[in-house]
Design an enzyme around this catalytic site. Structure first.
Site, PDB file in Angstrom:
ATOM      1  N   ALA A 142       0.850  -1.198   0.000  1.00 31.38           N
ATOM      2  CA  ALA A 142       0.000   0.000   0.000  1.00 31.38           C
ATOM      3  C   ALA A 142       0.879   1.239   0.000  1.00 31.38           C
ATOM      4  O   ALA A 142       1.810   1.346   0.798  1.00 31.38           O
ATOM      5  CB  ALA A 142      -0.911   0.008   1.225  1.00 31.38           C
ATOM      6  N   ASP A 297      11.155   7.429 -11.027  1.00 31.77           N
ATOM      7  CA  ASP A 297      10.983   7.025  -9.627  1.00 31.77           C
ATOM      8  C   ASP A 297      11.527   5.608  -9.410  1.00 31.77           C
ATOM      9  O   ASP A 297      10.795   4.709  -8.993  1.00 31.77           O
ATOM     10  CB  ASP A 297       9.495   7.079  -9.263  1.00 31.77           C
ATOM     11  CG  ASP A 297       9.263   7.009  -7.761  1.00 31.77           C
ATOM     12  OD1 ASP A 297      10.186   7.331  -6.995  1.00 31.77           O
ATOM     13  OD2 ASP A 297       8.154   6.622  -7.343  1.00 31.77           O
TER      14      ASP A 297
END
Length: 563
Positions: A142, A297
């Site tokens: 998550a 990223d």
């Protein structure tokens, strides 16, 4: 109220005007969120002022840096992303705060499964059981923008299922509205060296953030990335299942791999850590300097080592595209930096947008030499991007430097990759991989623009730089994959072309400079390449190159070469 304003928070694209129109008529939402933000940041500012009042600014600075990281995390997805973006902006943030922001984690508690499954069913138009044969009972990961489940399709393929957090777009829109409003009021009072309007920085950030949460856009990015590395035996990109994806749900191939931070498992699997690092650095450089389409990223959660020794990339939400001239100028700037040619480096900074075209660069050159020379150190092997960024941040407050939006992403990408490499091997030197690659790119010069950059490096003030050519060849050859003969063939073809007329003239001038034949320089070059280029190879190289030219073309070249 227009329809555009009504739908603004759910729009797939960032539109500052539409968002502003929407929240202008909903002051209760704005006030509630603004109070939460002001309460947290207000307390922080009061503590900063108290530190100044009691003379404890230096003592408490590390504590305050940690506090700001915790505040950003508490405020949620938008502010976590803001902190991560600011961690690459030495023109805006002090170095001690930068170091803390780099540690900002993109993790939040998962939201409930029932909500996640409702989003999947709503987006894909079918019941969960009709889409996936199996799906994990709970998310396996998550983050601030969504969470991931593991599943199996009815066709048997194992997949990862990304589900976006509920009400994410309205939350991001409201935060961006408040940031933009605050930027317009606070900019004149902030001691920031921006070079442009602060609201434009908010808009740039908002545009990239909305692109990141559009999973259709991410699917396109993944497919484009996969096409670039098609056939590369060292890089793995997951397949996207478009029929089970939407703007808020993304179904992609499950990657069986090991997180790059799990050194024990990597070694237990018999994988070579240094080889994995080299794959990561080289593939990162190829993205920047070859394809121009790069993963912005590449943190440890987005990179895996596969059991067969490949590097697997996942999560393609944050990507960007470089124009051709920008790729070439970056390659040139790296070489200028290593060669300590700070005047040429300053000119590259102007081309790239770090300095305004009307800025007088002469006073800046000594500062570049002092700061960057200290960062590079006595030898090329001590070079690292993190040190360069830290040292460069000192210049940001003294001279009119700014970091263009694209380069904030590039800096983030480079520092993250280097940090990951150093976590795997503290003795790894990123320059030992990156500089040979950059040298090769310039020496092979596939485009006219790249060949012009090579000329900029090799010819300075009208004089040929023998040592630079020697250094570039020596460093390029340090990479076992570098093949000298194909490069020599490209060079010979270029010399014989109309485009190569200037270089032919400069070489002849260099060889006969100062009324003598420069045989020593030629001998040194020959000593570098003689092991690979045998007499038979030279004959074959010359024959194959001249064969591509007509007799008439060679005849037109020869007078030029001997004039």
């Amino acid at each position: 109220m227009d329809e555009k304003a009504i739908d603004a928070p759910q729009s797939l694209r960032y539109d500052a005007k539409a968002i502003s129109s929407y929240y202008r008529y909903r002051p209760w939402q704005v006030i509630g969120r603004a109070f939460s933000i002001v309460w947290l940041f207000g307390g922080f500012i009061i503590r900063i002022l108290l530190d100044r009042w009691f003379g404890k600014t230096e003592i408490n600075r590390p504590k305050r840096a940690t506090e700001i990281r915790k505040i950003l995390t508490k405020l949620g997805p938008t502010f976590i992303k803001v902190g991560q973006a600011l961690s690459t902006r030495p023109d805006l943030i002090r170095r001690d705060f930068l170091n803390e922001l780099i540690e900002l984690q993109d993790r939040l508690p998962p939201f409930d499964n029932q909500t996640a499954f409702k989003i999947i069913e709503s987006e894909l138009g079918h019941k969960i059981r009709d889409i996936y044969r199996e799906i994990s009972a709970n998310p396996i990961a998550a983050a601030s923008l969504g969470q991931v489940y593991r599943g199996i399709l009815y066709s048997g393929e194992e997949v990862a299922i990304k589900v976006q957090r509920p009400n994410l777009r309205p939350l991001l829109s409201l935060d961006l509205y408040l940031m933009r409003w605050g930027a317009s009021w606070l900019a004149p009072w902030l001691p920031l060296n921006l070079g442009h309007d602060l609201t434009l920085i908010v808009d740039e950030f908002g545009t990239k953030l909305f692109e990141e949460i559009d999973y259709v856009n991410e699917a396109k990015n993944a497919e484009k990335f996969a096409l670039n590395f098609d056939g590369d035996p060292q890089v793995k990109v997951p397949f996207i299942y478009r029929q089970y994806s939407s703007s808020r749900v993304l179904t992609l191939e499950w990657i069986n791999g090991i997180k790059l931070t799990d050194i024990e498992r990597i070694e237990a699997a018999g994988l070579d850590l240094d080889n994995l690092i080299e794959i990561g650095v080289t593939s990162g450089l190829r993205q920047l300097l070859e394809y121009g389409f790069f993963h912005a990223d590449p943190h440890p959660g987005n990179l895996f080592a596969t059991l067969d020794g490949r590097m697997a990339y996942i999560d393609f939400g944050m990507m960007d595209q470089l124009e051709e001239w920008m790729k070439e100028t970056i390659a040139s700037a790296v070489v200028q930096l290593i060669n300590r040619d700070y005047q040429a480096l300053a000119k590259d900074f102007v081309r790239l947008g770090f300095l305004s075209p009307n800025v007088d660069i002469e006073p800046i050159i000594p500062a570049l030499e002092q700061v960057l020379g200290r960062a590079i150190g006595e030898s090329v092997s001590s070079f690292n991007f993190k040190t360069i960024t830290d040292e460069f941040s000192e210049l940001m407050y003294e001279y009119p430097f700014r970091v263009p939006a694209k380069f904030a992403l590039i800096i983030r990408s480079l520092i993250t990759q280097e940090g990951l490499a150093l976590s795997l091997n503290p003795n790894f030197k990123i320059i030992e991989v990156s500089y040979p690659y950059v040298s090769q790119r310039l020496l092979t010069g596939e485009s006219p623009q790249l060949r012009r950059r090579l000329l900029d490096v090799l010819i300075r003030d009208g004089k040929f730089q023998w040592e630079r050519l020697e250094n570039m060849i020596a460093i390029a050859r340090s990479d076992n994959n570098f093949e000298l003969l194909p490069t020599a063939r490209l060079g010979l073809q270029y010399l014989l072309s109309e485009e190569g007329k200037y270089l032919r003239e400069q070489l002849l001038l260099a060889i006969t400079e100062d009324e003598r034949i420069h045989t020593d320089e030629v001998k040194r070059l020959w000593s570098l390449i003689q092991d690979e280029i045998k007499p038979q190879s030279i004959f074959e190289l010359a024959f194959s190159t001249f064969r591509d030219f007509s007799i008439e073309r060679v005849a037109t070249i020869m007078p030029t070469a001997i004039s």
